[in-house]
Structures are given as structure tokens and as C-alpha cells.
Motif scaffolding. Structure first.
Motif, PDB file in Angstrom:
ATOM      1  N   VAL A  28       0.822  -1.203   0.000  1.00  0.00           N
ATOM      2  CA  VAL A  28       0.000   0.000   0.000  1.00  0.00           C
ATOM      3  C   VAL A  28       0.854   1.250   0.000  1.00  0.00           C
ATOM      4  N   PHE A  29       1.890   1.269   0.821  1.00  0.00           N
ATOM      5  CA  PHE A  29       2.783   2.409   1.031  1.00  0.00           C
ATOM      6  C   PHE A  29       2.068   3.573   1.679  1.00  0.00           C
ATOM      7  N   ALA A  30       2.839   4.449   2.276  1.00  0.00           N
ATOM      8  CA  ALA A  30       2.276   5.546   3.056  1.00  0.00           C
ATOM      9  C   ALA A  30       1.646   6.613   2.173  1.00  0.00           C
ATOM     10  N   ILE A  31       2.269   6.845   1.028  1.00  0.00           N
ATOM     11  CA  ILE A  31       1.740   7.884   0.139  1.00  0.00           C
ATOM     12  C   ILE A  31       0.855   7.229  -0.897  1.00  0.00           C
ATOM     13  N   ASN A  32      -0.424   7.465  -0.783  1.00  0.00           N
ATOM     14  CA  ASN A  32      -1.357   6.882  -1.742  1.00  0.00           C
ATOM     15  C   ASN A  32      -2.618   7.723  -1.792  1.00  0.00           C
ATOM     16  N   THR A  33      -3.303   7.586  -2.872  1.00  0.00           N
ATOM     17  CA  THR A  33      -4.591   8.236  -3.054  1.00  0.00           C
ATOM     18  C   THR A  33      -5.620   7.163  -3.341  1.00  0.00           C
ATOM     19  N   MET A  34      -6.754   7.273  -2.688  1.00  0.00           N
ATOM     20  CA  MET A  34      -7.810   6.290  -2.907  1.00  0.00           C
ATOM     21  C   MET A  34      -9.052   6.983  -3.468  1.00  0.00           C
ATOM     22  N   LYS A  35      -9.698   6.307  -4.364  1.00  0.00           N
ATOM     23  CA  LYS A  35     -10.854   6.872  -5.043  1.00  0.00           C
ATOM     24  C   LYS A  35     -11.977   5.837  -5.131  1.00  0.00           C
ATOM     25  N   TRP A  36     -13.170   6.338  -5.274  1.00  0.00           N
ATOM     26  CA  TRP A  36     -14.320   5.524  -5.643  1.00  0.00           C
ATOM     27  C   TRP A  36     -14.770   5.960  -7.033  1.00  0.00           C
ATOM     28  N   TYR A  37     -15.065   4.964  -7.840  1.00  0.00           N
ATOM     29  CA  TYR A  37     -15.669   5.167  -9.146  1.00  0.00           C
ATOM     30  C   TYR A  37     -16.961   4.356  -9.175  1.00  0.00           C
ATOM     31  N   ARG A  38     -17.780   4.627 -10.191  1.00  0.00           N
ATOM     32  CA  ARG A  38     -18.971   3.808 -10.384  1.00  0.00           C
ATOM     33  C   ARG A  38     -19.266   3.666 -11.875  1.00  0.00           C
ATOM     34  N   GLN A  39     -19.950   2.588 -12.193  1.00  0.00           N
ATOM     35  CA  GLN A  39     -20.331   2.353 -13.581  1.00  0.00           C
ATOM     36  C   GLN A  39     -21.752   1.833 -13.623  1.00  0.00           C
ATOM     37  N   PRO A  41     -25.190   0.632 -15.804  1.00  0.00           N
ATOM     38  CA  PRO A  41     -25.383  -0.173 -17.014  1.00  0.00           C
ATOM     39  C   PRO A  41     -25.428   0.699 -18.263  1.00  0.00           C
ATOM     40  N   GLY A  42     -24.631   0.333 -19.250  1.00  0.00           N
ATOM     41  CA  GLY A  42     -24.615   1.056 -20.508  1.00  0.00           C
ATOM     42  C   GLY A  42     -23.894   2.381 -20.480  1.00  0.00           C
ATOM     43  N   LYS A  43     -23.231   2.689 -19.358  1.00  0.00           N
ATOM     44  CA  LYS A  43     -22.521   3.968 -19.250  1.00  0.00           C
ATOM     45  C   LYS A  43     -21.049   3.740 -18.961  1.00  0.00           C
ATOM     46  N   GLN A  44     -20.254   4.777 -19.184  1.00  0.00           N
ATOM     47  CA  GLN A  44     -18.838   4.700 -18.872  1.00  0.00           C
ATOM     48  C   GLN A  44     -18.612   4.817 -17.371  1.00  0.00           C
ATOM     49  N   ARG A  45     -17.504   4.268 -16.930  1.00  0.00           N
ATOM     50  CA  ARG A  45     -17.130   4.394 -15.526  1.00  0.00           C
ATOM     51  C   ARG A  45     -16.880   5.859 -15.218  1.00  0.00           C
ATOM     52  N   GLU A  46     -17.389   6.320 -14.077  1.00  0.00           N
ATOM     53  CA  GLU A  46     -17.212   7.717 -13.713  1.00  0.00           C
ATOM     54  C   GLU A  46     -16.629   7.831 -12.305  1.00  0.00           C
ATOM     55  N   TRP A  47     -15.845   8.857 -12.119  1.00  0.00           N
ATOM     56  CA  TRP A  47     -15.238   9.127 -10.829  1.00  0.00           C
ATOM     57  C   TRP A  47     -16.291   9.673  -9.864  1.00  0.00           C
ATOM     58  N   VAL A  48     -16.198   9.257  -8.600  1.00  0.00           N
ATOM     59  CA  VAL A  48     -17.159   9.661  -7.581  1.00  0.00           C
ATOM     60  C   VAL A  48     -16.500  10.528  -6.503  1.00  0.00           C
ATOM     61  N   ALA A  49     -15.385  10.035  -5.942  1.00  0.00           N
ATOM     62  CA  ALA A  49     -14.775  10.751  -4.822  1.00  0.00           C
ATOM     63  C   ALA A  49     -13.324  10.328  -4.673  1.00  0.00           C
ATOM     64  N   THR A  50     -12.534  11.220  -4.067  1.00  0.00           N
ATOM     65  CA  THR A  50     -11.113  10.990  -3.832  1.00  0.00           C
ATOM     66  C   THR A  50     -10.753  11.366  -2.409  1.00  0.00           C
ATOM     67  N   ILE A  51      -9.827  10.607  -1.819  1.00  0.00           N
ATOM     68  CA  ILE A  51      -9.210  10.999  -0.549  1.00  0.00           C
ATOM     69  C   ILE A  51      -7.736  10.680  -0.636  1.00  0.00           C
ATOM     70  N   ASP A  52      -6.890  11.640  -0.268  1.00  0.00           N
ATOM     71  CA  ASP A  52      -5.452  11.373  -0.338  1.00  0.00           C
ATOM     72  C   ASP A  52      -4.936  10.922   1.028  1.00  0.00           C
ATOM     73  N   ASN A  53      -3.615  10.733   1.120  1.00  0.00           N
ATOM     74  CA  ASN A  53      -3.049  10.126   2.321  1.00  0.00           C
ATOM     75  C   ASN A  53      -3.110  11.044   3.532  1.00  0.00           C
ATOM     76  N   ILE A  54      -3.359  12.356   3.304  1.00  0.00           N
ATOM     77  CA  ILE A  54      -3.483  13.244   4.461  1.00  0.00           C
ATOM     78  C   ILE A  54      -4.937  13.632   4.704  1.00  0.00           C
ATOM     79  N   GLY A  55      -5.854  12.992   3.988  1.00  0.00           N
ATOM     80  CA  GLY A  55      -7.263  13.176   4.268  1.00  0.00           C
ATOM     81  C   GLY A  55      -7.978  14.244   3.468  1.00  0.00           C
ATOM     82  N   LEU A  56      -7.315  14.822   2.496  1.00  0.00           N
ATOM     83  CA  LEU A  56      -7.992  15.801   1.644  1.00  0.00           C
ATOM     84  C   LEU A  56      -8.960  15.077   0.724  1.00  0.00           C
TER      85      LEU A  56
END
Length: 117
Positions: A28-39, A41-56
């Protein structure tokens, strides 16, 4: 390698709430960014939310004010959550967790969220 396992998807009525979880393990390492996406039916995957390693955090306009992303950091593991409130039928989709770090870009297998009216 990093392993991501999502959980929490379910069938819920319009206006209801769900909390998704994504457990990340491995390099995983300490520096990472995590995101949620969703898809939907019949649509492209889209970004939902992001949180970085310091909580932004950052959110797509379509979920701002209704969804909250958060994370718990532990040694060599990270769990990211997506609290979803005031769900709408258009939130129906498979939700995917994503982790980016300096080694690579990783995806979970997805969890189904169905919002019924």
C-alpha cells in the motif's frame, strides 16, 4: 502488489443510505490516493470521490453533499469508506475502489448498489 476488496453494496430504497468499504492490503505504502468510481449499465465508468493520504477529499458534483469518503490507515493496510446518503435511483451502479501509489494503479472487483423507487 495491492489487493482491494470492496463490500457493502446492497439494494436500498430511494432516500436511503449505504456505507461501502474497501480494504486495501499489500504494498500500500504511506503515500497513496484512494478513489471511488462507479459504472451504471450502458454507461462509462465515472469518478465519484477521492481521498489522499493526508485526508484531503474531493467529490463529483453529482454526489457532493450526499456522499462522504473517509479512510482508516494502519500499518500496511488502508480501509476507505463511502458513506452514501439520500440515495437516488441514478446512483444505481457497480462501485469500484481504486488505489494509486508510486508503484501502480489498482482496482477492486466492484460492489453492486441498486437504488429502487
Amino acid at each position: 502488489q495491492v489487493q482491494l476488496v470492496e463490500s457493502g453494496g446492497n439494494l436500498v430504497q430511494v432516500g436511503g443510505s449505504l456505507r461501502l468499504s474497501c480494504a486495501a492490503s499489500g504494498r500500500v505504502f504511506a503515500i497513496n490516493t484512494m478513489k471511488w468510481y462507479r459504472q451504471a449499465p450502458g454507461k462509462q465508468r465515472e469518478w465519484v470521490a477521492t481521498i489522499d493520504n493526508i485526508g484531503l477529499t474531493n467529490y463529483a458534483d453529482s454526489v457532493k453533499g450526499r456522499f462522504t469518503i473517509s479512510r482508516d490507515n494502519a500499518k500496511n493496510t488502508v480501509t476507505v469508506y463511502l458513506q452514501m446518503n439520500s440515495l437516488k435511483s441514478e446512483d444505481t451502479a457497480v462501485y469500484y475502489c481504486n488505489l494509486w501509489n508510486t508503484v501502480g494503479d489498482y482496482w477492486g472487483q466492484g460492489t453492486q448498489v441498486t437504488v429502487s423507487s
